[in-house]
Design a protein around this motif. Structure first.
Motif, mmCIF file in Angstrom:
data_model
loop_
_atom_site.group_PDB
_atom_site.id
_atom_site.type_symbol
_atom_site.label_atom_id
_atom_site.label_comp_id
_atom_site.label_asym_id
_atom_site.label_seq_id
_atom_site.Cartn_x
_atom_site.Cartn_y
_atom_site.Cartn_z
ATOM 1 N N GLY A 63 0.812 -1.210 0.000
ATOM 2 C CA GLY A 63 0.000 0.000 0.000
ATOM 3 C C GLY A 63 0.843 1.256 0.000
ATOM 4 O O GLY A 63 0.561 2.219 -0.731
ATOM 5 N N ASP A 64 1.899 1.256 0.798
ATOM 6 C CA ASP A 64 2.772 2.432 0.871
ATOM 7 C C ASP A 64 3.511 2.658 -0.444
ATOM 8 O O ASP A 64 3.669 3.808 -0.893
ATOM 9 C CB ASP A 64 3.781 2.267 2.010
ATOM 10 C CG ASP A 64 3.116 2.328 3.390
ATOM 11 O OD1 ASP A 64 1.968 2.818 3.478
ATOM 12 O OD2 ASP A 64 3.746 1.879 4.365
ATOM 13 N N GLN A 65 3.966 1.579 -1.070
ATOM 14 C CA GLN A 65 4.641 1.728 -2.365
ATOM 15 C C GLN A 65 3.677 2.231 -3.439
ATOM 16 O O GLN A 65 4.059 3.046 -4.298
ATOM 17 C CB GLN A 65 5.231 0.391 -2.798
ATOM 18 C CG GLN A 65 6.421 -0.084 -1.965
ATOM 19 C CD GLN A 65 6.937 -1.429 -2.434
ATOM 20 O OE1 GLN A 65 7.479 -1.550 -3.533
ATOM 21 N NE2 GLN A 65 6.768 -2.443 -1.606
ATOM 22 N N ALA A 66 2.435 1.782 -3.395
ATOM 23 C CA ALA A 66 1.440 2.252 -4.358
ATOM 24 C C ALA A 66 1.139 3.731 -4.154
ATOM 25 O O ALA A 66 1.030 4.497 -5.123
ATOM 26 C CB ALA A 66 0.162 1.426 -4.228
ATOM 27 N N LEU A 67 1.026 4.170 -2.904
ATOM 28 C CA LEU A 67 0.803 5.574 -2.620
ATOM 29 C C LEU A 67 1.989 6.426 -3.051
ATOM 30 O O LEU A 67 1.813 7.530 -3.598
ATOM 31 C CB LEU A 67 0.538 5.765 -1.123
ATOM 32 C CG LEU A 67 -0.829 5.294 -0.612
ATOM 33 C CD1 LEU A 67 -0.839 5.211 0.904
ATOM 34 C CD2 LEU A 67 -1.930 6.220 -1.112
ATOM 35 N N ARG A 97 -11.066 7.854 -3.632
ATOM 36 C CA ARG A 97 -11.356 6.501 -3.176
ATOM 37 C C ARG A 97 -10.160 5.573 -3.362
ATOM 38 O O ARG A 97 -9.947 4.669 -2.547
ATOM 39 C CB ARG A 97 -12.594 5.958 -3.900
ATOM 40 C CG ARG A 97 -13.887 6.558 -3.395
ATOM 41 C CD ARG A 97 -15.096 6.148 -4.207
ATOM 42 N NE ARG A 97 -16.290 6.839 -3.744
ATOM 43 C CZ ARG A 97 -17.137 6.380 -2.839
ATOM 44 N NH1 ARG A 97 -16.942 5.178 -2.312
ATOM 45 N NH2 ARG A 97 -18.182 7.081 -2.470
ATOM 46 N N VAL A 98 -9.390 5.776 -4.424
ATOM 47 C CA VAL A 98 -8.187 4.962 -4.616
ATOM 48 C C VAL A 98 -7.215 5.198 -3.474
ATOM 49 O O VAL A 98 -6.674 4.254 -2.882
ATOM 50 C CB VAL A 98 -7.536 5.267 -5.972
ATOM 51 C CG1 VAL A 98 -6.137 4.643 -6.044
ATOM 52 C CG2 VAL A 98 -8.393 4.741 -7.117
ATOM 53 N N ARG A 99 -6.986 6.458 -3.142
ATOM 54 C CA ARG A 99 -6.050 6.767 -2.048
ATOM 55 C C ARG A 99 -6.564 6.194 -0.729
ATOM 56 O O ARG A 99 -5.791 5.617 0.049
ATOM 57 C CB ARG A 99 -5.844 8.266 -1.935
ATOM 58 C CG ARG A 99 -5.036 8.889 -3.071
ATOM 59 C CD ARG A 99 -4.503 10.261 -2.664
ATOM 60 N NE ARG A 99 -3.524 10.137 -1.604
ATOM 61 C CZ ARG A 99 -2.204 10.018 -1.775
ATOM 62 N NH1 ARG A 99 -1.710 9.991 -3.012
ATOM 63 N NH2 ARG A 99 -1.387 9.933 -0.751
ATOM 64 N N GLU A 103 -4.749 3.246 1.626
ATOM 65 C CA GLU A 103 -4.430 3.502 3.033
ATOM 66 C C GLU A 103 -5.116 2.501 3.956
ATOM 67 O O GLU A 103 -4.541 2.084 4.968
ATOM 68 C CB GLU A 103 -4.855 4.930 3.403
ATOM 69 C CG GLU A 103 -4.018 6.006 2.720
ATOM 70 C CD GLU A 103 -4.635 7.392 2.844
ATOM 71 O OE1 GLU A 103 -5.772 7.484 3.395
ATOM 72 O OE2 GLU A 103 -4.017 8.361 2.382
ATOM 73 N N ARG A 104 -6.324 2.100 3.585
ATOM 74 C CA ARG A 104 -7.135 1.259 4.471
ATOM 75 C C ARG A 104 -6.955 -0.233 4.217
ATOM 76 O O ARG A 104 -6.779 -1.020 5.154
ATOM 77 C CB ARG A 104 -8.615 1.626 4.290
ATOM 78 C CG ARG A 104 -9.571 0.834 5.165
ATOM 79 C CD ARG A 104 -11.026 1.160 4.825
ATOM 80 N NE ARG A 104 -11.455 0.575 3.558
ATOM 81 C CZ ARG A 104 -11.627 1.246 2.446
ATOM 82 N NH1 ARG A 104 -11.409 2.545 2.412
ATOM 83 N NH2 ARG A 104 -12.026 0.636 1.333
ATOM 84 N N GLU A 105 -7.017 -0.642 2.952
ATOM 85 C CA GLU A 105 -7.032 -2.059 2.593
ATOM 86 C C GLU A 105 -6.398 -2.221 1.207
ATOM 87 O O GLU A 105 -7.077 -2.436 0.223
ATOM 88 C CB GLU A 105 -8.478 -2.572 2.583
ATOM 89 C CG GLU A 105 -8.647 -4.054 2.355
ATOM 90 C CD GLU A 105 -10.114 -4.448 2.251
ATOM 91 O OE1 GLU A 105 -10.640 -4.979 3.254
ATOM 92 O OE2 GLU A 105 -10.730 -4.218 1.191
ATOM 93 N N PRO A 106 -5.073 -2.123 1.122
ATOM 94 C CA PRO A 106 -4.427 -2.119 -0.197
ATOM 95 C C PRO A 106 -4.542 -3.435 -0.953
ATOM 96 O O PRO A 106 -4.505 -3.444 -2.183
ATOM 97 C CB PRO A 106 -2.972 -1.794 0.123
ATOM 98 C CG PRO A 106 -2.789 -2.202 1.553
ATOM 99 C CD PRO A 106 -4.102 -1.939 2.209
ATOM 100 N N ASN A 143 -4.284 -10.124 14.741
ATOM 101 C CA ASN A 143 -4.045 -8.716 15.082
ATOM 102 C C ASN A 143 -4.734 -7.722 14.146
ATOM 103 O O ASN A 143 -4.518 -6.512 14.253
ATOM 104 C CB ASN A 143 -2.529 -8.427 15.155
ATOM 105 C CG ASN A 143 -1.822 -8.645 13.821
ATOM 106 O OD1 ASN A 143 -2.412 -8.498 12.748
ATOM 107 N ND2 ASN A 143 -0.536 -8.993 13.882
ATOM 108 N N GLY A 144 -5.537 -8.231 13.220
ATOM 109 C CA GLY A 144 -6.322 -7.347 12.374
ATOM 110 C C GLY A 144 -5.598 -6.757 11.182
ATOM 111 O O GLY A 144 -6.099 -5.809 10.571
ATOM 112 N N THR A 145 -4.454 -7.310 10.815
ATOM 113 C CA THR A 145 -3.704 -6.781 9.672
ATOM 114 C C THR A 145 -3.839 -7.656 8.425
ATOM 115 O O THR A 145 -3.192 -7.390 7.418
ATOM 116 C CB THR A 145 -2.209 -6.644 10.022
ATOM 117 O OG1 THR A 145 -1.674 -7.952 10.343
ATOM 118 C CG2 THR A 145 -2.005 -5.713 11.208
#
Length: 432
Positions: A63-67, A97-99, A103-106, A143-145
């Motif tokens: 997700g971070d790399q996509a952002l 919505r993409v961003r 951030e939420r669920e890549p 752990n919810g990840t």
């Protein structure tokens, strides 16, 4: 109301009873083979990560790399829309919505790969990687990840790697059981299936595991990966993929098209191997027809053109991926593979544009159908089912909001579910 018509018949009631009796076996067979869509969420993609590369932070890293790619190569809604050809009125909503999704669920569906992406390794090394994968998946769900769906792709049932594939599956599943049990989002992928008997063998493996751990029969399902010409057309001229679904005995959840293995199998040269090649279209069309009504879902493959390098090169790769994804969606292939974090922005952009641009027309048609109102399109129950399914898919992936769909249709989520999967029971439409 006018004069009531006199009703007369010519046949005795026994005729209807005899006909029904003669079709009892057919009725049962229809119910068994064609139960309809399960009505559960289908992920928009599957991400493959080699077994030795997967880490606790892999999903967040993607997700971070996509952002970061968005920030570098299309930092605002207007520039992102210009690259992809997204209409101006959708530019802001899609970009936002993409961003938010990244951030939420890549990643919606992750497959830890022990097949082509992992390759042959010493047994002790693969044993350790499979056990580690089980531990990390269990921890992620705890752990919810975790992604909504996670699992492994083992090696196939061909003689050279069969024992290794069986052992990796056993190690992974045993590790999950030791860590607390099988997660609800567990997905297994069986690759390079050529004969229905290989599917039967995998069913036998899962049955043995369920018995060993006292699990309910049929607890585990799996995807069948279609990567060989023999899986589409058998030597006797039949559609082997239909027989594979039957061989799975109700456990098959998906058919996944393998773009590059299949293309190579039928002789397509490397430069022309792509998901929009005519050979790919033929294979997926056969898969689609074989799976229709069975509850087994079809997934498109991937592109191997990565969005890396200078901005112009990234934009070119983005346009290719966006176009292929939109093409697949129009053909009712609602899932595909993503091979690189840079594919995530265009995956979600294509999916979100697809659902947002069709939101108001689909909602209006469904509302008119429910109200039995006239219009310029005459819809039938099957179309209402398709319209509801379209809106539900949009909600599930984050393209649409439940509230806006309710406002436009006058229907609740439960109403949409009932239209999309009538087999759940009689449809009762309620106010939102």
């Amino acid at each position: 109301m006018g004069q009531q018509e006199k009703v007369a018949t010519s046949l005795a009631g026994a005729v209807s009873e005899e006909i029904s009796a003669s079709l009892t076996a057919v009725d049962a067979e229809l119910a068994r083979r064609y139960p309809g869509d399960p009505g559960t969420r289908q992920p928009v993609h599957t991400v493959y990560v080699p077994g030795d590369v997967f880490e606790p932070g892999t999903l967040r890293s993607w997700g971070d790399q996509a952002l970061a790619a968005l920030d570098e190569h299309a930092p605002d809604a207007a520039s992102f829309a210009a690259v992809l050809g997204i209409p101006e009125e959708l530019a802001g909503p899609v970009h936002d919505r993409v961003r938010a999704k990244l951030e939420r669920e890549p990643v919606e569906d992750l497959r830890i790969d022990f097949e082509d992406g992992y390759g042959p390794r010493p047994d002790a090394e693969e044993d350790g990687a499979a056990a580690r994968a089980a531990r990390l998946v269990s921890e992620a769900y705890a752990n919810g990840t975790a992604a909504p769906y996670m699992g492994i792709r083992m090696k196939c049932m061909e003689a050279g790697v069969r024992d290794r594939g069986i052992r990796t599956t056993d190690v992974f599943l045993t590790g999950l059981m030791a860590a607390g049990g099988l997660p609800e989002g567990l997905v297994l992928t069986l690759p390079k299936v050529t004969y229905p008997e290989q599917v039967t063998a995998f069913v036998q493996l899962l049955e043995a595991f369920e018995k060993a751990h006292g699990l309910d029969a049929g607890r585990m399902g799996f995807e069948i990966q279609i990567e060989t010409s023999q899986s589409i057309l058998a030597a006797d001229g039949t559609a082997a993929v239909a027989r594979m679904i039957d061989a799975a005995q109700g456990r098959a959840t998906g058919l996944h098209y393998g773009t590059f293995d299949y293309s190579a199998c039928v002789g397509v040269s490397a430069a022309y191997q792509a998901s929009d090649h005519p050979a790919a279209d033929h294979a997926k069309a056969v898969m689609q027809v074989a799976a229709a009504g069975t509850g087994v879902r079809v997934s498109d493959g991937s592109t191997n053109v990565l969005p890396v390098g200078p901005t112009a090169q990234v934009h070119e790769a983005w346009r290719l991926h966006y176009g292929l994804t939109r093409r697949a969606l129009a053909r009712a292939y609602y899932q595909g593979w993503d091979m690189h974090p840079g594919h995530l922005p265009t995956r979600y952009a294509a999916v979100y544009a697809f659902y947002r641009e069709g939101l108001e027309p689909a909602a209006a048609r469904l509302a008119a159908y429910v109200a039995k109102a006239g219009g310029d399109v005459m819809d039938e129950p099957a179309t209402a089912k398709a319209l509801s399914g379209y809106l539900l898919r949009g909600i599930d992936c984050g393209a649409l909001d439940t509230a806006e769909v309710a406002r436009l249709t006058g229907l609740t989520r439960a109403d949409l579910d009932a239209f999309a999967s009538p087999r759940r029971g009689d449809l009762t439409v309620t106010a939102p």
